[in-house]
Design a protein around this motif. Structure first.
Motif, PDB file in Angstrom:
ATOM      1  N   HIS A  76      54.598  27.783   0.207  1.00 23.68           N
ATOM      2  CA  HIS A  76      55.456  26.974   1.091  1.00 23.68           C
ATOM      3  C   HIS A  76      56.889  27.473   1.289  1.00 23.68           C
ATOM      4  O   HIS A  76      57.631  26.891   2.086  1.00 23.68           O
ATOM      5  CB  HIS A  76      55.528  25.506   0.645  1.00 23.68           C
ATOM      6  N   SER A 115      42.928  25.491  -5.378  1.00 25.84           N
ATOM      7  CA  SER A 115      44.275  25.538  -4.798  1.00 25.84           C
ATOM      8  C   SER A 115      45.270  24.920  -5.774  1.00 25.84           C
ATOM      9  O   SER A 115      45.040  23.833  -6.302  1.00 25.84           O
ATOM     10  CB  SER A 115      44.280  24.754  -3.476  1.00 25.84           C
ATOM     11  N   SER A 167      49.834  27.172  -3.204  1.00 25.79           N
ATOM     12  CA  SER A 167      50.669  26.455  -2.245  1.00 25.79           C
ATOM     13  C   SER A 167      52.100  26.938  -2.422  1.00 25.79           C
ATOM     14  O   SER A 167      52.870  26.390  -3.205  1.00 25.79           O
ATOM     15  CB  SER A 167      50.543  24.949  -2.482  1.00 25.79           C
ATOM     16  N   ASN A 175      51.669  17.980   8.437  1.00 27.78           N
ATOM     17  CA  ASN A 175      51.159  16.684   8.868  1.00 27.78           C
ATOM     18  C   ASN A 175      52.107  15.645   8.266  1.00 27.78           C
ATOM     19  O   ASN A 175      51.995  15.318   7.096  1.00 27.78           O
ATOM     20  CB  ASN A 175      49.735  16.534   8.341  1.00 27.78           C
TER      21      ASN A 175
HETATM   22  N1  SAH Z   1      47.650  20.467  -5.834  1.00 28.41           N
HETATM   23  C1  SAH Z   1      46.953  21.495  -5.148  1.00 28.41           C
HETATM   24  C2  SAH Z   1      45.808  21.033  -4.278  1.00 28.41           C
HETATM   25  C3  SAH Z   1      45.999  19.808  -3.431  1.00 28.41           C
HETATM   26  S1  SAH Z   1      46.935  19.941  -1.944  1.00 28.41           S
HETATM   27  C4  SAH Z   1      47.946  22.345  -4.345  1.00 28.41           C
HETATM   28  O1  SAH Z   1      49.124  22.010  -4.340  1.00 28.41           O
HETATM   29  O2  SAH Z   1      47.552  23.345  -3.780  1.00 28.41           O
HETATM   30  C5  SAH Z   1      46.041  21.033  -0.932  1.00 28.41           C
HETATM   31  C6  SAH Z   1      46.884  21.667   0.157  1.00 28.41           C
HETATM   32  O3  SAH Z   1      47.251  20.688   1.158  1.00 28.41           O
HETATM   33  C7  SAH Z   1      48.174  22.243  -0.353  1.00 28.41           C
HETATM   34  O4  SAH Z   1      48.387  23.507   0.167  1.00 28.41           O
HETATM   35  C8  SAH Z   1      49.189  21.245   0.131  1.00 28.41           C
HETATM   36  O5  SAH Z   1      50.428  21.813   0.180  1.00 28.41           O
HETATM   37  C9  SAH Z   1      48.606  20.828   1.484  1.00 28.41           C
HETATM   38  N2  SAH Z   1      49.168  19.572   2.014  1.00 28.41           N
HETATM   39  C10 SAH Z   1      49.435  18.449   1.334  1.00 28.41           C
HETATM   40  N3  SAH Z   1      49.977  17.519   2.139  1.00 28.41           N
HETATM   41  C11 SAH Z   1      50.062  18.070   3.380  1.00 28.41           C
HETATM   42  C12 SAH Z   1      50.563  17.619   4.642  1.00 28.41           C
HETATM   43  N4  SAH Z   1      51.086  16.402   4.775  1.00 28.41           N
HETATM   44  N5  SAH Z   1      50.494  18.463   5.694  1.00 28.41           N
HETATM   45  C13 SAH Z   1      49.950  19.691   5.545  1.00 28.41           C
HETATM   46  N6  SAH Z   1      49.464  20.163   4.386  1.00 28.41           N
HETATM   47  C14 SAH Z   1      49.533  19.380   3.301  1.00 28.41           C
END
Ligand code: SAH
Length: 373
Positions: A234, A209, A232, A308
């Motif tokens: 978003h 990811s 990711s 979250n």
């Molecule tokens: N750096 C990578 C992998 C780590 S985060 C990335 O950005 O994909 C993994 C996933 O968790 C990502 O999709 C990120 O956006 C999500 N994530 C991180 N913090 C979160 C939160 N507080 N609530 C929901 N999803 C979250």
């Protein structure tokens, strides 16, 4: 001040020699173990034996089909993993979070997520993260360092030991860190996890990811691996995405999606777009329309994740993911809403580590639903 220990007795001005760091054999592929063992006068077939033991989490003295002398030599020269279990929290739904302590005392987070016949391990690729996504606890810690391939693999080995006899079937690089910013170690870890002499987790059951680093995505496409790619995303416009994912200022959406198309073409794999729903910001009809245009003709699924929240300032609305899903489906986009899981284990990125190192946001995050997988 000099630390206590042998060095404390050395005359001032004479630096204490750091103990030579031992090679972590868990980070070596069988061919590399062959070379290592050759240096110890050992035949080739020992590498397969050693590799299999290492990936079952055995210590050298437990490797009973290796000669005793070799086992003690290995213990002198090398390590079979380096992480120490620090804390484990288990949620009623079976999700568990492990905090593992590295040799330099930093904490590494790993999450176990059982779901039906699948058992997924969510691994960290770095300690901390440099990318500072708005809702992510890890980003707030800054980047401490990247993990080695051995440290990444060891997370899965430790979880596999903890959940035996259940078998780990899937691995996702969705823990702390940006996997494509630790490219070599991550790709090597994938090869190690995938190896038939070890845990043998199918590449198709491993997902990397990323916050969207186009060069890394294209490079990963050329590795000849079948790993799943999650991006990711978003948001569907640069102005909104840059607010959530600062990396977007350097690598705008068009570049990220074009790399995603190249990945899908080259590997034949569907792209998973992760989409944390921030009510009122990225769940508007306009974002839905733009997302449909962006992903047109691209084999993909959009995973909506209820945010979250890390702080009280972040808006939340449990119904917003459902509403946005409806808008996307009306435009023909494949959508899944990811169930929030493991609230009790602080399932969201970086939150357990945040709490253990006493950062201010973790306490507030504790009572909230955790990140969905
Ligand atoms: N750096 C990578 C992998 C780590 S985060 C990335 O950005 O994909 C993994 C996933 O968790 C990502 O999709 C990120 O956006 C999500 N994530 C991180 N913090 C979160 C939160 N507080 N609530 C929901 N999803 C979250």
């Amino acid at each position: 001040m000099r630390p206590a220990g042998v060095g404390a007795y050395l005359p001032a001005g004479i630096a204490m020699k750091a103990p030579a760091t031992k090679a972590d054999l868990l980070g070596l592929l069988p061919d590399e173990l062959v070379l290592f063992l050759r240096g110890l006068g050992q035949p080739r077939y020992r590498a397969g034996q050693l590799f299999s033991w290492l990936h079952r989490g055995a210590a050298f003295d437990e490797m009973t089909d290796l000669p005793k002398l070799l086992r003690s030599r290995l213990a002198e020269l090398a390590s079979a993993g380096t992480l120490r279990a620090e804390a484990q929290e288990t949620a009623p739904d079976g999700a568990a979070k492990l905090a593992l302590r590295a040799t330099d005392e930093h904490l590494v987070e790993t999450v176990l997520l059982p779901h039906g016949r699948r058992t997924t391990v969510c691994v960290s690729s770095q300690i901390g993260c440099a990318y500072q996504c708005r809702f992510c606890a890890t980003g707030r810690q800054g980047l401490v360092r990247s993990l080695t391939a051995g440290e990444i693999v060891e997370q899965v080995v430790r979880v596999q030991q903890a959940c035996h006899p259940t078998r780990v079937t899937n691995v996702v690089f969705m823990g702390m860190g940006e996997p494509l910013a630790n490219y070599h170690a991550v790709v090597k870890a994938v090869r190690l996890l995938n190896h038939s002499g070890g845990l043998h987790i199918g590449a198709r059951h491993i997902a990397v990811s990323t916050c969207g680093l186009p060069d890394g995505i294209r490079r990963l496409a050329s590795e000849g691996l079948q790993v799943a790619l999650a991006i990711s995303l978003h948001a569907a416009t640069d102005d909104v995405r840059s607010q959530l994912v600062p990396a977007n200022r350097k690598h705008p959406i068009a570049e990220v999606v074009s790399a995603a198309r190249a990945y899908a073409e080259r590997t034949g794999r569907k792209i998973a777009f992760q989409y944390v729903v921030v009510p009122g910001l990225n769940d508007t009809p306009d974002q839905a329309r733009r997302l449909a245009a962006l992903t047109h003709g691209l084999p993909c699924i959009v995973n909506l994740i209820p945010c979250n929240p890390l702080s009280n300032s972040e808006p939340t609305d449990p119904r917003s993911a459902g509403r946005f899903a409806h808008l996307l489906r009306a435009r023909g986009i494949a959508v899944a809403i990811r169930r929030s899981r493991g609230a009790e284990v602080l399932g969201a990125c970086g939150q357990l580590r945040s709490r253990l190192i006493g950062q201010k946001d973790a306490g507030r995050a504790e009572a909230r639903p955790a990140k969905a997988r």
